[in-house]
Write a protein that holds these residues in place. Sequence first.
Motif, PDB file in Angstrom:
ATOM      1  N   ARG A 101      70.370  16.056  56.257  1.00 53.96           N
ATOM      2  CA  ARG A 101      71.507  16.030  57.204  1.00 53.96           C
ATOM      3  C   ARG A 101      72.204  17.377  57.324  1.00 53.96           C
ATOM      4  O   ARG A 101      72.367  18.105  56.399  1.00 53.96           O
ATOM      5  CB  ARG A 101      72.510  14.965  56.750  1.00 53.96           C
ATOM      6  CG  ARG A 101      71.954  13.549  56.752  1.00 53.96           C
ATOM      7  CD  ARG A 101      71.444  13.128  58.131  1.00 53.96           C
ATOM      8  NE  ARG A 101      70.818  11.820  58.123  1.00 53.96           N
ATOM      9  CZ  ARG A 101      71.476  10.681  58.351  1.00 53.96           C
ATOM     10  NH1 ARG A 101      72.761  10.694  58.577  1.00 53.96           N
ATOM     11  NH2 ARG A 101      70.837   9.539  58.345  1.00 53.96           N
ATOM     12  N   GLU A 121      81.020   8.402  54.835  1.00 49.83           N
ATOM     13  CA  GLU A 121      82.305   8.933  55.284  1.00 49.83           C
ATOM     14  C   GLU A 121      82.120  10.065  56.287  1.00 49.83           C
ATOM     15  O   GLU A 121      82.991  10.324  57.119  1.00 49.83           O
ATOM     16  CB  GLU A 121      83.119   9.413  54.083  1.00 49.83           C
ATOM     17  CG  GLU A 121      83.676   8.293  53.224  1.00 49.83           C
ATOM     18  CD  GLU A 121      84.433   8.811  52.022  1.00 49.83           C
ATOM     19  OE1 GLU A 121      84.582  10.046  51.897  1.00 49.83           O
ATOM     20  OE2 GLU A 121      84.903   7.986  51.210  1.00 49.83           O
ATOM     21  N   GLN A 122      80.979  10.720  56.206  1.00 46.75           N
ATOM     22  CA  GLN A 122      80.663  11.804  57.137  1.00 46.75           C
ATOM     23  C   GLN A 122      79.935  11.288  58.382  1.00 46.75           C
ATOM     24  O   GLN A 122      79.492  12.066  59.230  1.00 46.75           O
ATOM     25  CB  GLN A 122      79.783  12.852  56.443  1.00 46.75           C
ATOM     26  CG  GLN A 122      80.410  13.474  55.206  1.00 46.75           C
ATOM     27  CD  GLN A 122      79.397  14.274  54.383  1.00 46.75           C
ATOM     28  OE1 GLN A 122      78.345  14.665  54.884  1.00 46.75           O
ATOM     29  NE2 GLN A 122      79.711  14.497  53.119  1.00 46.75           N
ATOM     30  N   ALA A 150      79.815   8.832  50.156  1.00 42.72           N
ATOM     31  CA  ALA A 150      80.245  10.140  50.643  1.00 42.72           C
ATOM     32  C   ALA A 150      79.536  10.493  51.945  1.00 42.72           C
ATOM     33  O   ALA A 150      80.148  11.033  52.882  1.00 42.72           O
ATOM     34  CB  ALA A 150      79.977  11.205  49.581  1.00 42.72           C
ATOM     35  N   LEU A 151      78.262  10.162  52.050  1.00 44.57           N
ATOM     36  CA  LEU A 151      77.518  10.405  53.286  1.00 44.57           C
ATOM     37  C   LEU A 151      78.049   9.526  54.422  1.00 44.57           C
ATOM     38  O   LEU A 151      78.175   9.976  55.565  1.00 44.57           O
ATOM     39  CB  LEU A 151      76.029  10.136  53.068  1.00 44.57           C
ATOM     40  CG  LEU A 151      75.271  11.174  52.238  1.00 44.57           C
ATOM     41  CD1 LEU A 151      73.900  10.620  51.837  1.00 44.57           C
ATOM     42  CD2 LEU A 151      75.099  12.473  53.021  1.00 44.57           C
ATOM     43  N   GLU A 193      70.734  13.496  51.873  1.00 39.75           N
ATOM     44  CA  GLU A 193      71.529  14.692  51.579  1.00 39.75           C
ATOM     45  C   GLU A 193      70.790  15.966  52.013  1.00 39.75           C
ATOM     46  O   GLU A 193      71.400  16.916  52.513  1.00 39.75           O
ATOM     47  CB  GLU A 193      71.849  14.764  50.084  1.00 39.75           C
ATOM     48  CG  GLU A 193      72.833  13.705  49.630  1.00 39.75           C
ATOM     49  CD  GLU A 193      72.969  13.650  48.109  1.00 39.75           C
ATOM     50  OE1 GLU A 193      73.987  13.133  47.630  1.00 39.75           O
ATOM     51  OE2 GLU A 193      72.038  14.104  47.405  1.00 39.75           O
TER      52      GLU A 193
END
Length: 282
Positions: free
Chosen positions: A282, A28-29, A25-26, A279
Amino acid sequence: MDTTSLIGKELAAAINADTKQRAAALAEQGAAPRLALVIPNDDPASAWYVKSLNRAAERNGITCENIDLGVDATAEEIRAKLTELSRDASVDAIMLQTPLPKGVGLDDVSSAIAAGKDVDGVSPLSLGLLAAGLPGFPPATSEAVVELAKFHRVPLEGRHVAVVGRSNVVGKPLLQLLLAENATVTIAHSRTTDLPAVTSAADVVVAAVGRAGLITADHVREGAVVIDVGTNEDDNGNITGDVNADSVTGKAAALSPVPGGVGPVTTALLMRHVVQAAESGR
């Protein structure tokens, strides 16, 4: 009595599955988690551990950078690199590999690691946060002991736990984690008088002293749970724990194996800490 094996594989797999998902998920960002391993030694055991951490990071979608400072690195050079990495916004997590060069103590350099990136909880600030019950990263090995016990439904609340070993890496932080679980904790060590009398009074015995085969049936009461944190090398080059497994089997209700018990859970928790640091930062 049948002695249950407190295997860590299933728990580690569950932790890793969650970590991998969160890392993805990170990524993807555009913020894939990044771990920096600072290596000031040429120790074979450390090299093996670095390789295992690199493999674990790759499996979990974490970028891992090895920074080799060499065996002659001074305390000033190590502190400078740790300070640089702590200030680098692209680095989410930092681990300092031991052993350190001759004449350099962990206390001399660990305070240079920012608490938010200290994923193995080695700095005085991280240990202070743990003692105060404030958010921070506990040493992963200590956390693994508690998580392994909870996963296998070993009761801790109200129970007497004897921890053999008082290091800042395992014994002292484990005391804090066990107190948070409402256990009654005794810390034993090399100066403890009549160690078998102390440990055999406990419901749970944690061996974390770094002496192969130290804990025998004489140290364990009938039906106690034994968690072995030791990683020692025997004469044949095999990894063995602080517990004489043959001796306590049949007397202890449960025993964590070495290897295969606390170890894989420790590595999984370290990777989870890296993602948590990413998490938060960032």
